[in-house]
Write an enzyme that holds these catalytic residues in place. Sequence first.
Site, PDB file in Angstrom:
ATOM      1  N   GLY A  87      49.568 -17.679   6.753  1.00 59.39           N
ATOM      2  CA  GLY A  87      49.492 -16.322   6.369  1.00 59.39           C
ATOM      3  C   GLY A  87      49.785 -15.817   7.465  1.00 59.39           C
ATOM      4  O   GLY A  87      49.335 -16.170   9.124  1.00 59.39           O
ATOM      5  N   ASN A  88      49.051 -14.291   8.143  1.00 59.00           N
ATOM      6  CA  ASN A  88      49.395 -13.729   8.973  1.00 59.00           C
ATOM      7  C   ASN A  88      48.079 -14.117   9.966  1.00 59.00           C
ATOM      8  O   ASN A  88      47.726 -13.703  11.474  1.00 59.00           O
ATOM      9  CB  ASN A  88      49.634 -12.342   9.143  1.00 59.00           C
ATOM     10  CG  ASN A  88      51.229 -12.341   9.036  1.00 59.00           C
ATOM     11  OD1 ASN A  88      51.747 -12.866   9.291  1.00 59.00           O
ATOM     12  ND2 ASN A  88      51.243 -11.374   8.045  1.00 59.00           N
ATOM     13  N   GLU A 125      48.269 -29.368   6.304  1.00 56.99           N
ATOM     14  CA  GLU A 125      48.764 -29.216   5.143  1.00 56.99           C
ATOM     15  C   GLU A 125      49.790 -28.222   6.035  1.00 56.99           C
ATOM     16  O   GLU A 125      51.649 -29.089   5.955  1.00 56.99           O
ATOM     17  CB  GLU A 125      48.594 -27.705   3.798  1.00 56.99           C
ATOM     18  CG  GLU A 125      48.165 -28.418   3.354  1.00 56.99           C
ATOM     19  CD  GLU A 125      47.994 -27.572   2.243  1.00 56.99           C
ATOM     20  OE1 GLU A 125      47.017 -27.312   1.388  1.00 56.99           O
ATOM     21  OE2 GLU A 125      48.474 -26.365   2.340  1.00 56.99           O
TER      22      GLU A 125
END
Lengths: 503, 503
Positions: free
Chosen positions: B272-273, B295
């Site tokens: 995510g950001n 991951e």
Amino acid sequence: MTTVPRVLCPSLRKRIMSAKDAAALIPSGVNVGMSGFTGAGYPKAVPQALAEHIREQKTQGENYRISVWTGASTAPELDGALAEVDGIEMRLPYQSDPVCRQKINDGKMEYIDIHLSHVAQHAWSGFFGKLDIAIIEVSGITEDGRLIPSSSIGNNKTWIDQADKVILEVNYAQSAGLEGMHDVYYGTALPPRRKPIDITRPDERFGEKYLMCAPEKVIAVVETNAPDRNSRFSDPDENSCRIASHLLDFYTTEVENKRLPANLLPLQSGVGNIANAVMAGLNEGPFNNMTAYTEVLQDGMLAMLKSGKLAKASATAFSLSPEANKDLAENIDFYRERIILRTQEMSNHPEIIRRLGVIAMNGMIEADIYGNVNSTHVMGSRIMNGIGGSGDFARNGYLSVFMTPSTAKNGAISTIVPMVSHVDHTEHDVQVIVTEQGLADLRGLSPRQRALNIIEKCAHPDFRPQLRDYFERACAARRGMHTPHLLGEALSWHQRYEETGQM
Amino acid sequence: MTTVPRVLCPSLRKRIMSAKDAAALIPSGVNVGMSGFTGAGYPKAVPQALAEHIREQKTQGENYRISVWTGASTAPELDGALAEVDGIEMRLPYQSDPVCRQKINDGKMEYIDIHLSHVAQHAWSGFFGKLDIAIIEVSGITEDGRLIPSSSIGNNKTWIDQADKVILEVNYAQSAGLEGMHDVYYGTALPPRRKPIDITRPDERFGEKYLMCAPEKVIAVVETNAPDRNSRFSDPDENSCRIASHLLDFYTTEVENKRLPANLLPLQSGVGNIANAVMAGLNEGPFNNMTAYTEVLQDGMLAMLKSGKLAKASATAFSLSPEANKDLAENIDFYRERIILRTQEMSNHPEIIRRLGVIAMNGMIEADIYGNVNSTHVMGSRIMNGIGGSGDFARNGYLSVFMTPSTAKNGAISTIVPMVSHVDHTEHDVQVIVTEQGLADLRGLSPRQRALNIIEKCAHPDFRPQLRDYFERACAARRGMHTPHLLGEALSWHQRYEETGQM
């Protein structure tokens, strides 16, 4: 002090003193690492002398407090005595003492409830601050200064390594035959220098039989002669026997379906009467040549070793009744061939638990309809004991089972609730829930499928209609059908119990 | 199909067919294991053709549904297309697709949200039933039938091993230079036959560069030429930069206090950001020669590899913007020397994460004042995405950090609440919470001490008075001072938001 002397190392013999003198060496404000795990192998004399010392200091207006780090629970002589005089500032990582519990719930003592596999590494990493003093019960000291561990190992290796000063209690009441039963791994390291832990079977040894301690660290040696807590187990009641029976049926089906080997996989079993009953059930059951990789050996596992059902067992501590303790002492050579006591870092190590494929069986306070488990808190706020090693085993084991009777307080409390009041094991970590009513196998089920299973198989019939009603209305509310809840009612069962004494 | 042929194995060339023909080989009711992890390496053609097939069957009154098991999230061409036609009976272990999410929250699709490290072993153990078909994207097939993995590996090894039949998608849009970047461990076993996994550094290889598949299992080979999801990242906003800055200060202090090495420890970063912004911060920060054991590789880690700040990175998948993907393809030889893609069993393995001492950094939806974290549910009932690998890393890593802006929905929601509406990470697993307001270091703190820290350091000033008020009244109620709560109010913030649009 009777019988053969146990402090054979000449330089340490010179440090022998009374518990009172040893306690006087402990200043206020220090962090003290003590031995002890499930009422086994804890220091018996110095903590009581320290409690007395603290009481005296307090009457003189001194605010004398220490922080106490242990393996797990201890006994009245340690937790009880120190808590009684408000002598504990901070307690970690586990406790089960009534006085201690009361002080925590009264806000008079800080308590940190920690996965037992995390404790040694967090202490070593400095996450809890500096460890000043270690107080460790041993069963003897060899001529060259090696320490023969007692009836538990817990975090003793780490406390001895990390503390500036060490006080040893040599307990003559512990069987001399414990010598050789232990396996203390000295290969641990902080990252990035860690190596694989080379164990592939529960009965493999990869450590030393003794604890090592630089003699110059030892500021006192105290000789004692007192038994461990050795609480009696109640005979398995009907509910415990039913829980055991459901579990045995489940394991039988798993073996038939080739999801478990015929001798199962290494067993882990939590502490208490239900756990003990399950072991009694397994001892009568169809499985042979079993093994255990667990934290604590209770009476049930000793009986299984004796019958031959259990071939080998690995743990970090005993927790025995007086009768079982007598049996252990009388047959120590037999048991020494079948039991390995390790540091709790190793007994609870994620790497080992995952590799061996341990079957984790733990008690709980309550579960909710979606499979979240509360192991620690009564009605959301009051600590009971702590999470202990249940998370180490439930998360990393091959199967994770949680057990409880379906009601408590004579039926006033349902242990299956709409939403647990505290979560210790999330829905992601709970595969099987068992009560005397039945067993819910949650593997491969979505939350709503789990709810139907848990309500119909595990909840007490008296509470099933209410649970169904909650679930159906939560679904009908259509706030979100993944895990349907009614926010205004989710904790209302607990609230109702507090207000009316009945859920 | 352009350029050099990628299906070099003669016997498998004979299986080349259209996506439509391949989809017709998939009967209703089967369990299908598909490739795909964070929008990378998922099959692009067969799932869409299958969705079309299902749509047609449904117009003829057939209830045609399959269960879909993947690595993690995929993309509109897979989850979106199949969910759109209500073609998914059961989905596991993770999703992030808007259509899929809606179907789950509408109760039209079952979803099991599972720790990513558990998936392969649970499938292998038969906990989810039999896997019928695997649909796996690869980037090529060698002359002797070995499969060159694509931009993710995920559970592909397990799906290929476990499925009766395999459909391969050979995607010409994937860089041919991916060959050699992968490390597929074939040494796994079910207990009691498991061995130690012999890795001590993030950049060690211990597996094969190719996936193996018995050719007779392959029922179809479909050639495709389509890019991965490759979503664009937003530029780090002010909040993300502040979160990154707090974390950098924290790591600096940890290094100064010798609780972390100068090059930190292997980094894990969620998707995510914010995660991307933290990587951007680290790329500008004082630490050199870092490594990653994670991951997913996002743009931020690619940039760190390019700058040299990050020496080596291990993951199971990419999740790149179109620009970063172009950079990867253009500099594939550079990156191949620095990146290893593994199976998610290994990227998320508790044994390895614990040994390496990974620093786990994950986003969250909300945390409560006692440090419990909700990663998956909005207002207690609606699934957002899933727990993914956050539990694998948070529980077993050296440090576990959770991050979020302190408010959401333009300030209507406080992400710091009295009690989280769903628990994915318990108080026992959360050491550091960071918002743009500050960082709460929870190590060595009791629940009440944590509450004071989290409220004062992490909560938004607009919500601090309300949180303090709750905490103070909960303490004053004296229902239990370990984790003081007011049961009737604990979830009232969420309820108020649902009723008024404002917490």
